[in-house]
Motif scaffolding. Structure first.
Motif, PDB file in Angstrom:
ATOM      1  N   VAL A  11       0.860  -1.184   0.000  1.00 10.97           N
ATOM      2  CA  VAL A  11       0.000   0.000   0.000  1.00 10.97           C
ATOM      3  C   VAL A  11       0.891   1.227   0.000  1.00 10.97           C
ATOM      4  N   THR A  12       0.776   2.052  -1.029  1.00 14.33           N
ATOM      5  CA  THR A  12       1.528   3.305  -1.041  1.00 14.33           C
ATOM      6  C   THR A  12       0.697   4.388  -0.355  1.00 14.33           C
ATOM      7  N   GLY A  13       1.382   5.334   0.274  1.00 11.31           N
ATOM      8  CA  GLY A  13       0.658   6.333   1.062  1.00 11.31           C
ATOM      9  C   GLY A  13      -0.099   5.682   2.199  1.00 11.31           C
ATOM     10  N   GLY A  14       0.547   4.703   2.830  1.00 11.85           N
ATOM     11  CA  GLY A  14      -0.144   3.868   3.814  1.00 11.85           C
ATOM     12  C   GLY A  14      -0.075   4.364   5.245  1.00 11.85           C
ATOM     13  N   ILE A  18      -7.013   6.972   3.849  1.00 13.22           N
ATOM     14  CA  ILE A  18      -7.495   5.798   3.123  1.00 13.22           C
ATOM     15  C   ILE A  18      -6.403   4.745   3.018  1.00 13.22           C
ATOM     16  N   GLY A  19      -5.164   5.166   2.817  1.00  9.91           N
ATOM     17  CA  GLY A  19      -4.071   4.203   2.717  1.00  9.91           C
ATOM     18  C   GLY A  19      -3.895   3.400   3.989  1.00  9.91           C
ATOM     19  N   LEU A  20      -3.925   4.061   5.125  1.00  7.59           N
ATOM     20  CA  LEU A  20      -3.798   3.369   6.404  1.00  7.59           C
ATOM     21  C   LEU A  20      -4.968   2.421   6.618  1.00  7.59           C
ATOM     22  N   ALA A  21      -6.171   2.896   6.359  1.00  5.78           N
ATOM     23  CA  ALA A  21      -7.356   2.037   6.521  1.00  5.78           C
ATOM     24  C   ALA A  21      -7.267   0.825   5.597  1.00  5.78           C
ATOM     25  N   GLY A  22      -6.764   1.051   4.366  1.00  6.08           N
ATOM     26  CA  GLY A  22      -6.606  -0.066   3.442  1.00  6.08           C
ATOM     27  C   GLY A  22      -5.601  -1.074   3.949  1.00  6.08           C
ATOM     28  N   ALA A  23      -4.475  -0.599   4.481  1.00 10.78           N
ATOM     29  CA  ALA A  23      -3.461  -1.499   5.008  1.00 10.78           C
ATOM     30  C   ALA A  23      -3.995  -2.309   6.181  1.00 10.78           C
ATOM     31  N   VAL A  24      -4.721  -1.642   7.072  1.00 13.01           N
ATOM     32  CA  VAL A  24      -5.314  -2.334   8.227  1.00 13.01           C
ATOM     33  C   VAL A  24      -6.268  -3.434   7.763  1.00 13.01           C
ATOM     34  N   ARG A  25      -7.111  -3.109   6.788  1.00 11.75           N
ATOM     35  CA  ARG A  25      -8.100  -4.083   6.330  1.00 11.75           C
ATOM     36  C   ARG A  25      -7.446  -5.256   5.584  1.00 11.75           C
ATOM     37  N   LEU A  26      -6.474  -4.977   4.744  1.00 12.02           N
ATOM     38  CA  LEU A  26      -5.811  -6.064   4.024  1.00 12.02           C
ATOM     39  C   LEU A  26      -5.105  -7.011   4.994  1.00 12.02           C
ATOM     40  N   ASP A  82       0.914 -10.006  -4.399  1.00 13.08           N
ATOM     41  CA  ASP A  82      -0.429 -10.411  -4.826  1.00 13.08           C
ATOM     42  C   ASP A  82      -1.399  -9.242  -4.939  1.00 13.08           C
ATOM     43  N   VAL A  83      -1.155  -8.194  -4.155  1.00  8.30           N
ATOM     44  CA  VAL A  83      -2.057  -7.036  -4.132  1.00  8.30           C
ATOM     45  C   VAL A  83      -1.215  -5.773  -4.120  1.00  8.30           C
ATOM     46  N   LEU A  84      -1.512  -4.876  -5.042  1.00  2.00           N
ATOM     47  CA  LEU A  84      -0.889  -3.551  -5.044  1.00  2.00           C
ATOM     48  C   LEU A  84      -1.993  -2.516  -4.971  1.00  2.00           C
ATOM     49  N   PHE A  85      -2.027  -1.755  -3.876  1.00  2.00           N
ATOM     50  CA  PHE A  85      -2.960  -0.646  -3.746  1.00  2.00           C
ATOM     51  C   PHE A  85      -2.162   0.636  -3.938  1.00  2.00           C
ATOM     52  N   ALA A  86      -2.213   1.171  -5.164  1.00  4.24           N
ATOM     53  CA  ALA A  86      -1.489   2.401  -5.501  1.00  4.24           C
ATOM     54  C   ALA A  86      -2.341   3.583  -5.058  1.00  4.24           C
ATOM     55  N   ASN A  87      -2.174   3.942  -3.822  1.00  2.12           N
ATOM     56  CA  ASN A  87      -3.049   4.903  -3.157  1.00  2.12           C
ATOM     57  C   ASN A  87      -2.460   6.306  -3.067  1.00  2.12           C
ATOM     58  N   ALA A  88      -1.145   6.416  -2.987  1.00  4.39           N
ATOM     59  CA  ALA A  88      -0.508   7.705  -2.682  1.00  4.39           C
ATOM     60  C   ALA A  88      -0.886   8.778  -3.696  1.00  4.39           C
ATOM     61  N   ASN A 135      -6.089   4.233  -6.763  1.00  4.28           N
ATOM     62  CA  ASN A 135      -7.002   5.114  -6.034  1.00  4.28           C
ATOM     63  C   ASN A 135      -7.392   6.290  -6.925  1.00  4.28           C
ATOM     64  N   GLY A 136      -8.650   6.320  -7.327  1.00  7.37           N
ATOM     65  CA  GLY A 136      -9.162   7.375  -8.177  1.00  7.37           C
ATOM     66  C   GLY A 136      -9.894   8.438  -7.375  1.00  7.37           C
TER      67      GLY A 136
END
Length: 246
Positions: A11-14, A18-26, A82-88, A135-136
């Motif tokens: 997770v970028t911008g983690g 939203i990035g932190l929340a995404g990291a926590v959930r994943l 396996d998962v890339l969340f390009a959030n930053a 992340n759009g």
């Protein structure tokens, strides 16, 4: 078992929002999550919150050498990605007549260039059937005043998701965009001189009568990351309280 048991995610911008929340959930879904961002203190706090399922790597996605170092850390774990969340991403209000080279270069440098190379440099590590989530923003679809450069970066994000979904289909890699509406994060509220008034104004526009919560965006990210969305690619999943839907 979680939806991502045994998977590896980045997770970028983690470090916040939203990035932190995404990291926590994943991580809660069973993944080992690499979190990256420019501020070491935020990343340390994120790892403390998530626990041993998280690894922090400080870096700026606009710096290609930093991206190489981030992916070297992921490679060192030996299980691919396996998962890339390009959030930053970054945002600021600037009307057309006040746009400067610095404003343009900063937003496009992080939101477009940085995001592009974040995905490109991940390609050797992405496992068969991996999920890439960009992340759009709903601002890509509307003409909000003074948000033109930011909206343009998010329109580019949406376009890249379509193209990359086509280019990576042979490896079974899915690429989708999660598209938040106004979400209560430090980044959003920090855009205005009076955060509470800004929040009230935004809330009146949302059919559900409130701002989104980072955890709600993270739930959509977990869905797109998992096999539950196995027949979805090139799409944009709107999480906007109906703001631009009804």
């Amino acid at each position: 078992m979680g939806l991502l048991e045994g998977k590896t995610a980045l997770v970028t911008g983690g470090g916040t929002g939203i990035g932190l929340a995404g990291a926590v959930r994943l991580a809660a879904e069973g993944a080992h999550v690499f979190v990256t961002g420019r501020r070491e203190a935020e990343l340390d706090a994120a790892v403390e919150l998530i626990g041993p399922a998280a690894t922090a790597v400080t870096g700026d996605i606009a710096d290609l050498a930093d991206l190489d170092r981030i992916y070297e850390a992921v490679r060192g774990r030996g299980q691919g990605l396996d998962v890339l969340f390009a959030n930053a991403s970054v945002a600021s209000f600037v009307p057309l007549e006040q746009i400067t080279e610095e404003h343009f270069d900063t937003l496009f440098g992080i939101n477009v260039r940085g995001m592009l190379f974040t995905v490109q440099k991940a390609l050797p590590l992405l496992n068969e059937g991996a999920s890439v989530i960009l992340n759009g923003s709903t601002n890509a679809d509307v003409g909000a005043e003074a948000f033109g450069v930011y909206a343009a970066t998010k329109a580019a994000t949406r376009s890249f998701a379509r193209t990359w979904a086509n280019e990576l289909k042979g490896r079974g890699i899915r690429v989708n965009t999660v598209t938040p509406g106004p979400t209560e994060t430090p980044g959003l509220l920090g855009l205005a001189p009076d955060p509470e008034e800004f929040k009230r104004n935004l809330t009146t526009q949302v059919p559900l009568g409130r701002l989104g919560r980072p955890e709600e965006i993270a739930a959509a990210v977990a869905f797109l990351a998992s096999g539950q969305s196995s027949f979805i690619t090139g799409s944009s999943l709107y999480v906007d309280g109906g703001l631009h839907q009804v």
